[in-house]
Design an enzyme around this catalytic site. Structure first.
Site, mmCIF file in Angstrom:
data_model
loop_
_atom_site.group_PDB
_atom_site.id
_atom_site.type_symbol
_atom_site.label_atom_id
_atom_site.label_comp_id
_atom_site.label_asym_id
_atom_site.label_seq_id
_atom_site.Cartn_x
_atom_site.Cartn_y
_atom_site.Cartn_z
ATOM 1 N N LYS A 185 -8.545 -0.298 1.247
ATOM 2 C CA LYS A 185 -8.226 -0.303 2.688
ATOM 3 C C LYS A 185 -7.591 1.056 2.990
ATOM 4 C CE LYS A 185 -5.583 -0.751 5.825
ATOM 5 N NZ LYS A 185 -5.361 0.390 6.763
ATOM 6 N N GLU A 260 3.939 3.008 -4.484
ATOM 7 C CA GLU A 260 4.298 4.431 -4.430
ATOM 8 C C GLU A 260 4.770 4.694 -3.008
ATOM 9 O OE1 GLU A 260 1.147 6.863 -6.022
ATOM 10 O OE2 GLU A 260 1.468 6.027 -8.010
ATOM 11 N N CYS A 294 4.304 13.506 -0.261
ATOM 12 C CA CYS A 294 5.345 12.554 -0.651
ATOM 13 C C CYS A 294 6.411 13.219 -1.513
ATOM 14 C CB CYS A 294 4.733 11.353 -1.370
ATOM 15 S SG CYS A 294 3.749 11.799 -2.793
ATOM 16 N N GLU A 392 13.365 10.166 5.684
ATOM 17 C CA GLU A 392 12.110 10.878 5.432
ATOM 18 C C GLU A 392 11.481 11.281 6.767
ATOM 19 O OE1 GLU A 392 8.605 8.732 4.034
ATOM 20 O OE2 GLU A 392 8.341 10.287 2.512
HETATM 21 P P1 NAD Z 1 2.141 3.506 6.065
HETATM 22 O O1 NAD Z 1 3.053 2.686 5.228
HETATM 23 O O2 NAD Z 1 2.334 3.482 7.536
HETATM 24 O O3 NAD Z 1 0.616 3.072 5.847
HETATM 25 C C1 NAD Z 1 0.015 3.123 4.571
HETATM 26 C C2 NAD Z 1 -1.132 2.129 4.534
HETATM 27 O O4 NAD Z 1 -0.611 0.804 4.649
HETATM 28 C C3 NAD Z 1 -2.152 2.290 5.654
HETATM 29 O O5 NAD Z 1 -3.436 2.069 5.122
HETATM 30 C C4 NAD Z 1 -1.765 1.180 6.618
HETATM 31 O O6 NAD Z 1 -2.825 0.736 7.427
HETATM 32 C C5 NAD Z 1 -1.328 0.107 5.652
HETATM 33 N N1 NAD Z 1 -0.438 -0.904 6.224
HETATM 34 C C6 NAD Z 1 0.457 -0.751 7.234
HETATM 35 N N2 NAD Z 1 1.085 -1.926 7.473
HETATM 36 C C7 NAD Z 1 0.591 -2.824 6.596
HETATM 37 C C8 NAD Z 1 0.845 -4.203 6.336
HETATM 38 N N3 NAD Z 1 1.753 -4.904 7.035
HETATM 39 N N4 NAD Z 1 0.151 -4.805 5.348
HETATM 40 C C9 NAD Z 1 -0.750 -4.121 4.614
HETATM 41 N N5 NAD Z 1 -1.042 -2.819 4.825
HETATM 42 C C10 NAD Z 1 -0.374 -2.176 5.795
HETATM 43 O O7 NAD Z 1 2.229 4.980 5.485
HETATM 44 P P2 NAD Z 1 1.559 6.301 6.064
HETATM 45 O O8 NAD Z 1 2.311 6.695 7.290
HETATM 46 O O9 NAD Z 1 0.090 6.109 6.105
HETATM 47 O O10 NAD Z 1 1.846 7.348 4.879
HETATM 48 C C11 NAD Z 1 2.992 8.123 4.784
HETATM 49 C C12 NAD Z 1 3.985 7.501 3.807
HETATM 50 O O11 NAD Z 1 3.384 7.390 2.507
HETATM 51 C C13 NAD Z 1 5.220 8.342 3.599
HETATM 52 O O12 NAD Z 1 6.344 7.498 3.572
HETATM 53 C C14 NAD Z 1 4.998 8.969 2.225
HETATM 54 O O13 NAD Z 1 6.169 9.345 1.540
HETATM 55 C C15 NAD Z 1 4.296 7.864 1.523
HETATM 56 N N6 NAD Z 1 3.555 8.385 0.345
HETATM 57 C C16 NAD Z 1 4.052 8.113 -0.909
HETATM 58 C C17 NAD Z 1 3.392 8.615 -2.037
HETATM 59 C C18 NAD Z 1 3.897 8.332 -3.436
HETATM 60 O O14 NAD Z 1 3.158 8.591 -4.370
HETATM 61 N N7 NAD Z 1 5.102 7.809 -3.609
HETATM 62 C C19 NAD Z 1 2.233 9.374 -1.878
HETATM 63 C C20 NAD Z 1 1.772 9.640 -0.581
HETATM 64 C C21 NAD Z 1 2.439 9.120 0.520
#
Ligand code: NAD
Length: 499
Positions: A185, A260, A294, A392
């Site tokens: 997804k 992550e 990240c 963040e």
């Molecule tokens: P997000 O949490 O908003 O969304 C990530 C994914 O989760 C998307 O596909 C979204 O549609 C899905 N999602 C959202 N709500 C959901 C729910 N209730 N149930 C299931 N899926 C759901 O994150 P983002 O804004 O897309 O990405 C940025 C974030 O990702 C930042 O916090 C960044 O630090 C983190 N990140 C972490 C790493 C790591 O390796 N630790 C790597 C890259 C990004």
């Protein structure tokens, strides 16, 4: 700041459908949504909107492929051949994939090319890793125990919009190598390269249903995937708050999670380090990938004797960063992913003005009125209580705070709830080692930066995540261990029920 050119996309953008059981298809509801080009905010792609019924269809396909198909039962070497074929196809389409990523996310083209190359490397790496994966045996004179690693089932892979293609392959490659099947997804703001990956998988001739993609929004597409009783594992990358919601939602069906999550990584610069290298790394580490990384080093902690010099040098470099058309190979900082995200980061710039001394940036670059552009921004003299120190921001923003001595450096580094990564700069290796080990983070770079060895575990401490992926750690997640206990002779068995 130097700005360059206007966007020049040169790649075909097709309507995006789901990929389920080996076929591309529209959503069952017929609903679609549009994505935007971050450089212009004009409509970019029409995407099928997946809902619970589409998720169910994809999970059923993955389940059938897992229960009845050849993939989990195939010799590891044969699966590895498929994965190497995917790597070759990614390399062959590398330029197209990079261009799609630029259109979708605003990532500067030179950096997008690097990410596409890393994606191919993920498939090659896990193809090789699965070929040398071994079990263990525990022997005694009368018994033999051996352990098997069996593929753990159907995985739901939920990914974010930052460097989406690379991060998707970071999950898909070990998942498939282990013999699992999956439903991916992707993030709703960046669906194009996941669609390209589906085309590559189709071309690589994987058995039907092994790899499926459903596009859609978090709450209406991600959530049903998490709640689905036929999904055994969830590998999620995204925000910490989303991670919490996912674990709560999945609790009823008892799943295994890899999380992550977010970060607020410190860059600890001691006065005795090679300042030139530390400044280069600090600037690159926070402003590359549009600051949407990240592991970005977003908190500069600098020892007092060199504090003013370091923050002024970082600010001077930030002011000179080339911002503009992400297709221009000279561009260092492109537009942020989406107007909503731009507004969020911009709010932090306002908060930061009240919490620190603005040394560089602070708003939209002059001359770039369209698109989600923001200047590389530096705030100095930020206290650890400040929101811009604690939260963040996920954009091109760095805050600087002085420290005196090792103890204060560690205290400040650990003063946030995140623990994904850290950077330490010193020429005193004993001190560097002590500080690295005292910082509560999953990965510490000592006189280094953002170089990853795929054999090592990657993941966050505290609010930055749960579990580790990378090398054999990925297989610990995607495999179920089974122990077989074998009697080698006739050991005595208590005889019940013989009177
Ligand atoms: P997000 O949490 O908003 O969304 C990530 C994914 O989760 C998307 O596909 C979204 O549609 C899905 N999602 C959202 N709500 C959901 C729910 N209730 N149930 C299931 N899926 C759901 O994150 P983002 O804004 O897309 O990405 C940025 C974030 O990702 C930042 O916090 C960044 O630090 C983190 N990140 C972490 C790493 C790591 O390796 N630790 C790597 C890259 C990004």
């Amino acid at each position: 700041m130097a700005s360059v050119g206007t966007p020049t996309p040169t790649v075909e953008v097709r309507p995006v459908g789901h990929f389920i059981a080996g076929a591309f298809r529209p959503g069952q509801s017929g609903r679609t949504f549009e994505t935007l080009n971050p450089a212009t905010n004009e409509p970019l792609a029409t995407v099928a909107e997946g809902l619970a019924a589409d998720v169910d269809l994809a999970v059923q396909a993955a389940r059938r492929a897992f229960e009845e198909g050849p993939w989990p039962r195939m010799p590891a070497g044969e699966r590895a051949r498929h994965l190497r074929r995917i790597a070759e196809l990614i390399e062959a389409a590398g330029d197209e994939i990079a261009r799609l990523e630029v259109l979708d996310t605003g990532l500067p083209i030179t950096q997008a090319r690097g990410q596409a190359a890393r994606a191919a490397e993920n498939f090659r790496f896990f193809a090789s890793a699965i070929e040398v994966l071994v079990g263990e045996s525990y022997q005694s004179p009368r018994f033999l125990n051996y352990t098997l690693r069996k593929p753990a089932g159907v995985a739901g892979l939920i990914t974010p919009w930052n460097t989406p293609f690379m991060l998707e392959t970071w999950k898909v490659a070990p998942c498939l190598a282990a013999g699992c099947t999956c439903v991916l997804k992707p993030a709703e703001w960046s669906p194009l390269t996941a669609d390209r990956l589906a085309r590559i998988v189709a071309e690589a001739d994987l058995p039907e249903g092994v790899f499926n993609v459903v596009h859609g929004f978090g709450e209406t597409c991600g959530a049903p995937l998490v709640a689905h009783p036929d999904v055994n594992l969830i590998s999620f990358t995204g925000e910490t708050a989303t991670g919490r919601a996912i674990m709560a939602n999945g609790a009823a069906t008892l799943k295994r999670y890899s999380m992550e999550l977010g970060g607020k990584s410190p860059v600890v610069i001691f006065a005795d380090c090679d300042l030139e290298r530390a400044v280069d790394a600090a600037v690159f580490g926070v402003f590359s990938l549009n600051g949407e990384r990240c592991t970005a080093g977003t908190r500069l902690l600098v020892e007092r004797p060199v504090y003013e010099e370091v923050v002024e040098r970082v600010a001077e470099r930030a002011r000179r960063i080339r911002i503009g058309d992400p297709f221009d190979p000279r561009t260092e900082l492109g537009p942020l992913i989406h107007p909503d995200h731009w507004a969020r980061v911009n709010r932090y710039l306002e908060i930061g003005r009240g919490e620190g001394r603005l040394l560089a940036g602070g708003g939209r670059p002059p001359g770039l009125e369209r698109g989600n552009y923001l200047q590389a921004t530096v705030f100095a003299d930020v206290s650890p209580e400040a929101r811009v120190f604690q939260e963040e921001i996920f954009g091109p923003v760095v805050v600087a705070t002085p420290f005196q001595g090792e103890e204060e450096a560690v205290r400040l580094a650990n003063r946030v709830r995140y623990g994904l990564a850290a950077y330490v700069w010193t020429n005193d290796l004993r001190k560097g080692t002590r500080v690295a080990q005292a910082i509560d983070a999953g990965l510490v770079w000592l006189n280094s930066q953002n170089v990853r060895d795929l054999r090592t575990p990657f993941g966050g401490a505290r609010d930055s995540g749960i579990g580790r992926e990378g090398g054999h750690y990925s297989f610990d997640f995607y495999c179920e261990y089974q122990t077989v206990h074998v009697a080698l002779g006739d050991h005595p068995i208590p005889r019940f029920g013989v009177g």
